[in-house]
Design an enzyme around this catalytic site. Structure first.
Site, PDB file in Angstrom:
ATOM      1  N   GLU B  60       0.765  -1.269   0.131  1.00  0.00           N
ATOM      2  CA  GLU B  60       0.064   0.069   0.014  1.00  0.00           C
ATOM      3  C   GLU B  60       0.954   1.360  -0.245  1.00  0.00           C
ATOM      4  O   GLU B  60       0.596   2.178  -0.572  1.00  0.00           O
ATOM      5  CB  GLU B  60      -0.957   0.109   1.213  1.00  0.00           C
ATOM      6  CG  GLU B  60      -2.183  -1.081   1.001  1.00  0.00           C
ATOM      7  CD  GLU B  60      -1.721  -2.574   1.325  1.00  0.00           C
ATOM      8  OE1 GLU B  60      -0.577  -2.725   2.044  1.00  0.00           O
ATOM      9  OE2 GLU B  60      -2.297  -3.457   0.886  1.00  0.00           O
ATOM     10  N   HIS B 129     -11.858  -6.517   7.435  1.00  0.00           N
ATOM     11  CA  HIS B 129     -12.586  -6.140   6.047  1.00  0.00           C
ATOM     12  C   HIS B 129     -13.718  -5.665   6.209  1.00  0.00           C
ATOM     13  O   HIS B 129     -14.658  -5.698   5.697  1.00  0.00           O
ATOM     14  CB  HIS B 129     -12.672  -7.712   5.209  1.00  0.00           C
ATOM     15  CG  HIS B 129     -11.518  -8.359   5.003  1.00  0.00           C
ATOM     16  ND1 HIS B 129     -10.937  -9.046   5.860  1.00  0.00           N
ATOM     17  CD2 HIS B 129     -11.034  -8.539   3.860  1.00  0.00           C
ATOM     18  CE1 HIS B 129      -9.979  -9.635   5.301  1.00  0.00           C
ATOM     19  NE2 HIS B 129      -9.741  -9.435   4.159  1.00  0.00           N
TER      20      HIS B 129
END
Lengths: 359, 325
Positions: B60, B129
């Site tokens: 990321e 998530h």
């Protein structure tokens, strides 16, 4: 700039592979100017005329050798210790001192600590303090240049400590995968503030880390301007030929403190410092210039005097430049001020008007 | 007009931007060959090539950092972070670099990066998530934070984001990626930032929500209608910049406010709205401001139905607020 006879020439658009003999004296002049300005800035900080300073002494040859091997169209992503790179790039002492003071001439508009500057017209990107974040930027910009088919390289400056950072790994890994035209220029000055190199890594050197990312890593004597220039010119040629990135480890020594807030006597010995002072890159280049007949001992004093005069003049001008206006803190947060921020600007102006805040 | 799901609308916005502007490119994990784990980028690499729809290594930091470099150079990168829960390795890049580049360079280096990322619960995603961490980013000067709640807004807001001059964190409510279908204008449809939408008018209580909470809020309002409580539902859409005027105007009308979000309550986005009402609408208020939010716990897996605000819980809060005096 001083008079024509002492003004160093910025790098040409066409970069030769080796630093020609006639550029050696230019390299020395840049190093003298950088050292002179550095010493003056340390004094300015102690006198309270600038708030903070990050010195570069010991790293002049590495920086000048690298910067002279680049074209003006190459993009530089500096850390915060690259004074000599900025000077080679053509960024004037006056502009830099404006930034260190944070006056109305400061193109960063007084927002950043000294040493955190950048100038788009010089392809010298504005630095931040977190270490290593610029590494991935250099890779992304190189990907963009690839996409636009611009024949440039991006060059990223950082130190030995940064090789432990998240961004170092991410950036070099991306650069390897996308074969970007990037030069990772690590100035290994042996300390990350207090932490010595042997506690930073167990690798035999820093350049070897490039192997894991699938591109060349080169160790170079960073106290020698010619060796550095050659290594960078070669890396640049490879990058422009589509052969991808290079990690260059320039081995140097930080002769001064990490910053004006640091006391290096806490973590290194006088004997070690003396050993490295004997390898001072300026003394070394001067010796070579004298030996090659490119400089007379009598002319050397003139070079230093010219550098001192230039810095003194720039400082006088910078200190005479008016301060920045307080409401400017609300500019450039966004392209245009959203209503809530405009409301805060108006509130701030009112507090200033009422004397509750001082300009 | 075409009937699309929210995720299809995201795809169409990206397609439109790639088609019309050669500076736009997409980068992220699994966005190319695979078309994204939620299929938001499906078909785009095939059509626009792997140099414009770039599968990156799993980092990321690398994705956002590279996007910054591209933006500085003049491109318009759209970075995908696979889940908001995984954005934290790039937090330094977003907070220290993306948000501050324009400011710290005195305006020399705008950094118009768009970061798209699915957020929120309701898909049995557990702790990692499901998160709604918009408050971290809304707190950071220099970022715009946008959350669509329907397909037309998803397309219109995303196209505005891609062509905006500032960096945008674009949070996509993954729970309703496919559960809502709606008419979406074709072509270069844009919805401006900083404008909330009144989804349902009402005179008794103002309900402020965004993203996947919108359908829940509307459902609650409709259920209450039969009880004689008329709730006004406002979709904020743009958390930064906030449409303060719309928020204040609604509360000046109703005198009562319920704020809904999935994120934990403490220092959540709702706290800012409540503070705004306290500062600028206190004398219009007839009842305490209520917040219906996730609890101040990590996001649970088996008990997400307990954690996540739903229509019943919102209706309960609205009913209580409407009756308070």
């Amino acid at each position: 700039m001083p008079d024509e006879s002492t003004a160093p020439t910025p790098p040409a658009a066409e970069v030769p592979g080796e630093l020609p003999r006639d550029r050696l004296l230019d390299a020395y002049r840049f190093m003298v100017l950088a050292r002179t300005m550095d010493e003056r800035c340390l004094t300015l900080q102690r006198q309270g005329r600038i708030g903070f300073y990050v010195p570069l002494q010991g790293q002049e040859a590495a920086q000048v050798g690298c910067a002279l091997a680049l074209a003006p169209s190459d993009w530089i992503f500096p850390a915060y210790r690259e004074l000599a790179v900025a000077l080679v790039r053509g960024i004037s002492p006056k502009l830099l001192l404006d930034q260190f003071i944070g006056n109305s001439g400061d193109e960063m508009k007084g927002r950043q600590m000294p040493n955190h500057y950048g100038y788009r017209r010089f392809n010298y990107v504005t630095a931040s303090s977190p270490v290593g974040t610029q590494i991935t930027h250099a890779v992304g910009a190189a990907m963009a240049a690839q996409r636009r088919k611009d024949p440039i390289v991006t060059v990223c400056f950082f130190g030995d400590g940064t090789t432990s950072s998240n961004d170092f790994h991410a950036g070099l890994n991306f650069a390897g995968v996308f074969r970007t035209p990037t030069i990772f220029f690590c100035q290994n000055n042996r300390y990350a503030i207090s932490l010595p190199l042997e506690r930073q890594t167990h690798s035999p050197n820093l350049a070897v880390k490039a192997t894991a990312y699938g591109f060349p890593g080169v160790v170079v004597d960073g106290m020698d301007v010619v060796s550095v220039h050659t290594a960078v010119a070669e890396a640049r040629a490879r990058a422009l030929a589509g052969e991808g990135p290079t990690l260059i480890e320039a081995q140097v020594y930080r002769l001064g403190p990490h910053s004006t807030s640091d006391d290096p006597r806490r973590y290194r010995s006088d004997a070690e410092l003396a050993e490295w002072k004997a390898k001072d890159p300026l003394a070394r280049l001067k010796h070579d210039l004298l030996a090659q007949g490119l400089l007379e001992e009598s002319a050397d004093a003139g070079l230093w005097e010219a550098a001192r005069a230039e810095v003194t003049k720039a400082l006088a001008e910078a200190e005479a430049t008016p301060p920045i206006t307080p409401e400017s803190i609300f500019d450039d947060v966004y392209a245009s001020r959203p209503p809530a921020l405009e409301e805060q600007r108006v509130e701030c102006l009112r507090l200033l008007q009422e004397g509750i805040l001082k300009p | 007009m075409t009937d699309l799901t929210l995720v299809q609308a995201v795809n169409r916005a990206l397609h439109e931007a790639l088609s019309t502007d050669p500076d736009v490119l997409i980068l992220g994990e699994d966005v190319g060959v695979n078309g994204g784990v939620f299929r938001a980028t499906e078909g785009l690499q095939k059509e626009f090539g792997s140099e414009r729809v770039i599968d990156t290594p799993l980092s990321e930091t690398g994705i956002v950092g590279a996007a910054v470099g591209m933006a500085l150079y003049g491109l318009k990168p759209v970075a995908e972070i696979q889940f908001l829960d995984f954005i934290y390795p790039a937090f330094d890049q977003i907070v220290s670099e993306v948000a501050k580049f324009r400011y710290r360079s005195g305006g020399q280096y705008p950094c118009h990066v768009v970061i798209r990322t699915p957020y929120g619960g309701g898909i049995k995603g557990g702790l990692y998530h499901s998160q709604s961490s918009e408050a971290y980013f809304a707190h950071t000067a220099g970022l715009k934070v946008i959350v669509p709640s329907n397909p037309a807004d998803a397309k219109g807001l995303l196209l505005t984001a891609i062509h905006d001059e500032d960096p945008v964190l674009f949070l996509e409510p993954k729970r309703i990626y496919r559960s809502v279908t709606g008419e979406v204008p074709d072509g270069d449809h844009r919805v401006p930032f900083g404008q909330a939408a009144t989804v349902r008018e009402g005179s008794d209580v103002s309900v402020f929500a965004y993203g996947a909470m919108l359908p829940q809020a509307v459902q609650a309002a409709e259920a209450l209608s039969s009880e004689g409580v008329q709730a006004e539902v406002i979709d904020l859409r743009s958390l930064v910049p906030l449409d303060e005027k719309a928020v204040l105007a609604s509360v000046e009308k109703t005198g009562r406010a319920v704020i809904v979000h999935e994120a934990p309550r403490f220092c959540g986005y709702g706290a800012e709205l409540a503070a705004l009402l306290a500062e600028k609408a206190l004398y219009s208020l007839k009842a305490p401001v209520a917040r219906v939010t996730g609890f101040d716990t990590p996001f649970p897996y088996a008990l997400e139905h307990v954690y996540l605000p739903n229509a019943e819980r919102i209706a309960h809060a609205v009913r209580t607020t409407a009756r308070a005096s």
